[in-house]
Design a protein around this motif. Structure first.
Motif, PDB file in Angstrom:
ATOM      1  N   ASN A 115       0.837  -1.194   0.000  1.00 25.56           N
ATOM      2  CA  ASN A 115       0.000   0.000   0.000  1.00 25.56           C
ATOM      3  C   ASN A 115       0.878   1.252   0.000  1.00 25.56           C
ATOM      4  OD1 ASN A 115       0.677   0.756   2.703  1.00 25.56           O
ATOM      5  ND2 ASN A 115      -0.851  -0.672   3.478  1.00 25.56           N
ATOM      6  N   LYS A 116       0.272   2.391  -0.256  1.00 28.82           N
ATOM      7  CA  LYS A 116       1.024   3.632  -0.444  1.00 28.82           C
ATOM      8  C   LYS A 116       1.838   4.027   0.783  1.00 28.82           C
ATOM      9  CE  LYS A 116       0.634   8.088  -2.641  1.00 28.82           C
ATOM     10  NZ  LYS A 116      -0.180   8.994  -3.414  1.00 28.82           N
ATOM     11  N   GLU A 117       1.291   3.826   1.985  1.00 30.22           N
ATOM     12  CA  GLU A 117       2.015   4.185   3.208  1.00 30.22           C
ATOM     13  C   GLU A 117       3.296   3.381   3.351  1.00 30.22           C
ATOM     14  OE1 GLU A 117      -1.051   3.308   5.994  1.00 30.22           O
ATOM     15  OE2 GLU A 117      -2.367   4.734   4.994  1.00 30.22           O
ATOM     16  N   LEU A 118       3.213   2.077   3.133  1.00 28.01           N
ATOM     17  CA  LEU A 118       4.404   1.228   3.255  1.00 28.01           C
ATOM     18  C   LEU A 118       5.365   1.441   2.094  1.00 28.01           C
ATOM     19  CD1 LEU A 118       3.005  -2.147   4.630  1.00 28.01           C
ATOM     20  CD2 LEU A 118       4.183  -0.324   5.867  1.00 28.01           C
ATOM     21  N   PHE A 119       4.846   1.866   0.952  1.00 25.77           N
ATOM     22  CA  PHE A 119       5.714   2.101  -0.212  1.00 25.77           C
ATOM     23  C   PHE A 119       6.773   3.157   0.094  1.00 25.77           C
ATOM     24  CE2 PHE A 119       6.740   4.386  -4.154  1.00 25.77           C
ATOM     25  CZ  PHE A 119       7.250   3.341  -4.901  1.00 25.77           C
ATOM     26  N   GLU A 120       6.410   4.200   0.811  1.00 25.82           N
ATOM     27  CA  GLU A 120       7.336   5.298   1.104  1.00 25.82           C
ATOM     28  C   GLU A 120       8.309   4.982   2.237  1.00 25.82           C
ATOM     29  OE1 GLU A 120       7.702   7.998  -0.721  1.00 25.82           O
ATOM     30  OE2 GLU A 120       6.061   7.438  -2.046  1.00 25.82           O
ATOM     31  N   LEU A 121       8.028   3.973   3.052  1.00 28.26           N
ATOM     32  CA  LEU A 121       8.843   3.647   4.218  1.00 28.26           C
ATOM     33  C   LEU A 121      10.260   3.228   3.810  1.00 28.26           C
ATOM     34  CD1 LEU A 121       8.772   3.194   7.359  1.00 28.26           C
ATOM     35  CD2 LEU A 121       8.276   0.793   6.839  1.00 28.26           C
ATOM     36  N   GLY A 122      11.232   4.035   4.170  1.00 31.16           N
ATOM     37  CA  GLY A 122      12.632   3.708   3.890  1.00 31.16           C
ATOM     38  C   GLY A 122      13.082   3.973   2.468  1.00 31.16           C
ATOM     39  N   LYS A 123      12.249   4.629   1.684  1.00 30.80           N
ATOM     40  CA  LYS A 123      12.602   4.912   0.289  1.00 30.80           C
ATOM     41  C   LYS A 123      13.718   5.956   0.255  1.00 30.80           C
ATOM     42  CE  LYS A 123      10.528   6.519  -4.020  1.00 30.80           C
ATOM     43  NZ  LYS A 123       9.335   7.118  -4.620  1.00 30.80           N
ATOM     44  N   THR A 124      14.750   5.663  -0.512  1.00 29.92           N
ATOM     45  CA  THR A 124      15.896   6.560  -0.630  1.00 29.92           C
ATOM     46  C   THR A 124      16.481   6.417  -2.028  1.00 29.92           C
ATOM     47  OG1 THR A 124      17.952   7.249   0.458  1.00 29.92           O
ATOM     48  CG2 THR A 124      17.557   4.880   0.333  1.00 29.92           C
ATOM     49  N   GLN A 125      17.648   6.987  -2.239  1.00 31.23           N
ATOM     50  CA  GLN A 125      18.318   6.845  -3.536  1.00 31.23           C
ATOM     51  C   GLN A 125      19.762   6.421  -3.318  1.00 31.23           C
ATOM     52  OE1 GLN A 125      17.506  10.693  -5.437  1.00 31.23           O
ATOM     53  NE2 GLN A 125      15.967   9.633  -6.653  1.00 31.23           N
ATOM     54  N   ILE A 126      20.293   5.739  -4.322  1.00 30.28           N
ATOM     55  CA  ILE A 126      21.661   5.234  -4.239  1.00 30.28           C
ATOM     56  C   ILE A 126      22.253   5.242  -5.643  1.00 30.28           C
ATOM     57  CG2 ILE A 126      21.120   2.790  -4.630  1.00 30.28           C
ATOM     58  CD1 ILE A 126      23.065   2.132  -2.329  1.00 30.28           C
ATOM     59  N   GLN A 127      23.560   5.196  -5.702  1.00 33.50           N
ATOM     60  CA  GLN A 127      24.232   5.130  -6.993  1.00 33.50           C
ATOM     61  C   GLN A 127      24.306   3.673  -7.443  1.00 33.50           C
ATOM     62  OE1 GLN A 127      28.347   6.572  -7.095  1.00 33.50           O
ATOM     63  NE2 GLN A 127      27.670   8.124  -8.541  1.00 33.50           N
ATOM     64  N   SER A 128      23.910   3.425  -8.677  1.00 31.00           N
ATOM     65  CA  SER A 128      23.987   2.069  -9.223  1.00 31.00           C
ATOM     66  C   SER A 128      25.450   1.719  -9.498  1.00 31.00           C
ATOM     67  CB  SER A 128      23.185   1.990 -10.527  1.00 31.00           C
ATOM     68  OG  SER A 128      23.897   2.640 -11.566  1.00 31.00           O
ATOM     69  N   PRO A 129      25.748   0.449  -9.762  1.00 27.62           N
ATOM     70  CA  PRO A 129      27.135   0.082 -10.077  1.00 27.62           C
ATOM     71  C   PRO A 129      27.705   0.850 -11.276  1.00 27.62           C
ATOM     72  CG  PRO A 129      25.859  -1.885  -9.611  1.00 27.62           C
ATOM     73  CD  PRO A 129      24.886  -0.729  -9.663  1.00 27.62           C
ATOM     74  N   GLN A 130      26.843   1.320 -12.176  1.00 33.06           N
ATOM     75  CA  GLN A 130      27.299   2.087 -13.331  1.00 33.06           C
ATOM     76  C   GLN A 130      27.289   3.588 -13.082  1.00 33.06           C
ATOM     77  OE1 GLN A 130      24.901  -0.429 -13.720  1.00 33.06           O
ATOM     78  NE2 GLN A 130      26.344  -1.934 -14.478  1.00 33.06           N
ATOM     79  N   GLY A 131      26.902   4.012 -11.873  1.00 33.90           N
ATOM     80  CA  GLY A 131      27.014   5.417 -11.509  1.00 33.90           C
ATOM     81  C   GLY A 131      25.762   6.270 -11.597  1.00 33.90           C
ATOM     82  N   LYS A 132      24.639   5.704 -12.003  1.00 34.44           N
ATOM     83  CA  LYS A 132      23.388   6.472 -12.074  1.00 34.44           C
ATOM     84  C   LYS A 132      22.660   6.408 -10.733  1.00 34.44           C
ATOM     85  CE  LYS A 132      22.791   7.573 -16.523  1.00 34.44           C
ATOM     86  NZ  LYS A 132      22.408   8.872 -16.995  1.00 34.44           N
TER      87      LYS A 132
END
Length: 197
Positions: A115-132
């Protein structure tokens, strides 16, 4: 250097990819992409995303490009965080309930619906192995997710992830337990922590 050359040069710097938005930020008209496409210098990966022919590109970035409601999760996210030595053969992605877009028909993707509430829990961003930069769940969320769906996971990946996590100076046990409560895996998380701490 003409505009076509500028785009191709930028793509070489950018792991073989470019987006329509990036071209517009370079103050180059979109029709230049169309010309490059017709000449066979680039290929359209999906709407708004172009790649050089025969380039490796960035499979993580390309997979969830333009999908705001898709996040790398479970063992795939553990790999991106460096808590798994296994390169994913199938990409695990979490989406919001009701999701009905292109990833649903991709054989290389295993979808998890929340559900939408759990979808946002802990969502972040990271660099992929190729740098994106790609969307991913944080480590604590991933650990809870792999336990919640342990019947769909390799037990060795779970063990390795928890052992690596408890040794990490960046671990946040309070956050892990907070997530475990919300995701209803407190007992499972406690079992692992009791053995390892």
């Amino acid at each position: 250097m003409n505009n076509e050359e500028k785009i191709l040069n930028e793509m070489k710097i950018n792991n073989g990819t470019i987006t329509t938005n990036e071209v517009e930020q370079m103050n180059i008209a979109r029709k230049t992409l169309t010309r490059l496409l017709k000449k066979g210098f680039i290929e359209r990966e999906k709407q708004g995303l172009y790649v050089l022919p025969n380039s490796w590109g960035d499979e993580y970035y390309n997979l969830i490009f333009s999908s705001k409601n898709a996040v790398f999760s479970h063992a795939t996210a553990l790999f991106l965080h460096g808590l798994s030595e296994r390169v994913p053969l199938i990409y695990e992605v979490t989406v919001i309930n009701g999701y009905n877009a292109s990833l649903k028909n991709n054989n290389n993707v295993e979808l998890y619906f929340v559900n939408k509430e759990l979808f946002e829990l802990g969502k972040t961003q990271i660099q992929s192995p190729q740098g994106k930069i790609v969307s991913v769940y944080d480590i604590e969320r991933c650990l809870c997710d792999v336990l919640k769906y342990k019947d769909r996971q390799d037990i060795e990946i779970i063990k390795y992830a928890f052992k690596s996590y408890v040794k990490s100076p960046k671990k946040d046990i309070h956050k892990l337990m907070e997530y475990a409560k919300k995701l209803k895996v407190e007992e499972e998380v406690n079992s692992y922590l009791e053995v390892l701490l």
